[in-house]
Design a protein around this motif. Structure first.
Motif, PDB file in Angstrom:
ATOM      1  N   ASP A 285      44.263  32.279  27.521  1.00  0.00           N
ATOM      2  CA  ASP A 285      43.324  31.210  27.870  1.00  0.00           C
ATOM      3  C   ASP A 285      42.692  31.462  29.243  1.00  0.00           C
ATOM      4  OD1 ASP A 285      42.038  28.641  27.350  1.00  0.00           O
ATOM      5  OD2 ASP A 285      43.346  27.860  28.934  1.00  0.00           O
ATOM      6  N   LEU A 286      43.494  31.863  30.214  1.00  0.00           N
ATOM      7  CA  LEU A 286      42.969  32.121  31.559  1.00  0.00           C
ATOM      8  C   LEU A 286      42.001  33.308  31.562  1.00  0.00           C
ATOM      9  CD1 LEU A 286      46.194  31.496  33.669  1.00  0.00           C
ATOM     10  CD2 LEU A 286      44.169  30.029  33.528  1.00  0.00           C
TER      11      LEU A 286
ATOM     12  N   ARG B 157      40.171  34.237  28.995  1.00  0.00           N
ATOM     13  CA  ARG B 157      38.941  33.724  28.362  1.00  0.00           C
ATOM     14  C   ARG B 157      38.100  32.923  29.350  1.00  0.00           C
ATOM     15  NH1 ARG B 157      42.083  33.130  23.766  1.00  0.00           N
ATOM     16  NH2 ARG B 157      42.697  31.005  24.282  1.00  0.00           N
ATOM     17  N   GLN B 158      38.780  32.283  30.290  1.00  0.00           N
ATOM     18  CA  GLN B 158      38.062  31.499  31.301  1.00  0.00           C
ATOM     19  C   GLN B 158      37.461  32.391  32.393  1.00  0.00           C
ATOM     20  OE1 GLN B 158      40.150  27.978  32.797  1.00  0.00           O
ATOM     21  NE2 GLN B 158      41.416  28.001  30.945  1.00  0.00           N
ATOM     22  N   GLY B 159      37.757  33.680  32.338  1.00  0.00           N
ATOM     23  CA  GLY B 159      37.140  34.619  33.273  1.00  0.00           C
ATOM     24  C   GLY B 159      37.984  34.999  34.473  1.00  0.00           C
ATOM     25  N   TYR B 160      39.241  34.576  34.522  1.00  0.00           N
ATOM     26  CA  TYR B 160      40.084  34.919  35.660  1.00  0.00           C
ATOM     27  C   TYR B 160      40.614  36.340  35.521  1.00  0.00           C
ATOM     28  CZ  TYR B 160      40.087  29.929  36.680  1.00  0.00           C
ATOM     29  OH  TYR B 160      39.715  28.644  36.972  1.00  0.00           O
TER      30      TYR B 160
ATOM     31  N   LEU C 246      43.889  35.429  38.703  1.00  0.00           N
ATOM     32  CA  LEU C 246      44.566  35.252  37.421  1.00  0.00           C
ATOM     33  C   LEU C 246      46.048  34.985  37.645  1.00  0.00           C
ATOM     34  CD1 LEU C 246      44.742  35.355  34.304  1.00  0.00           C
ATOM     35  CD2 LEU C 246      44.992  37.836  34.519  1.00  0.00           C
TER      36      LEU C 246
ATOM     37  N   LYS D  57      46.573  31.396  39.057  1.00  0.00           N
ATOM     38  CA  LYS D  57      46.333  30.387  38.017  1.00  0.00           C
ATOM     39  C   LYS D  57      47.465  30.393  36.987  1.00  0.00           C
ATOM     40  CE  LYS D  57      42.349  28.582  39.171  1.00  0.00           C
ATOM     41  NZ  LYS D  57      42.130  27.143  39.374  1.00  0.00           N
TER      42      LYS D  57
END
Length: 126
Positions: free
Chosen positions: A70-71, A73-76, A81, A84
């Motif tokens: 998920d992270l 996909r969010q661009g981290y 990364l 988060k």
């Protein structure tokens, strides 16, 4: 061992156990294995019942792959990364514990719970 059929196709198994003079019981092997007991159990008084369940030491690791995906996909990426991910992992256990507490309240009929329509909506909704 006796089996009782409950509503919804769920069955409940019971077995009579002895209590020693030191108030000790032995958990039947089948229950011990199926429920994943180890060396500790949580003992809960629920109304006039005593509930024993295995201690779960969930660290959030069960969801690590989903959290990372998920992270990403969010661009981290990189250090961001990692930070988060650490933050998200710390939030998993309290969220799961809150869900379990809510489930216990529903099971004890302290809360109305949710109907299928509450969760999935109705066929008319799009």
């Amino acid at each position: 061992m006796s089996t009782i059929a409950l509503k919804g196709g769920i069955s409940m198994e019971s077995k009579k156990v002895s209590i020693s003079s030191k108030r000790q019981i032995t958990i039947p092997q089948k229950f011990f294995t199926l429920l994943g007991f180890n060396n500790e159990a949580e003992c809960i008084m629920r109304g006039n019942e005593l509930v024993l369940r295995p201690i779960r030491t969930n660290t959030g690791g069960e969801f690590a792959e989903q959290i990372l995906a998920d992270l990403i996909r969010q661009g981290y990426s990189g250090e961001e990364l990692l930070e988060k991910f650490k933050q998200a992992q710390k939030e998993v256990r309290p969220a799961v514990e809150a869900m379990l507490a809510e489930a216990d309240q529903i099971a004890e009929s302290k809360s109305g719970g949710y109907s299928l329509e509450d969760v999935f909506g109705t066929e008319d909704e799009e």
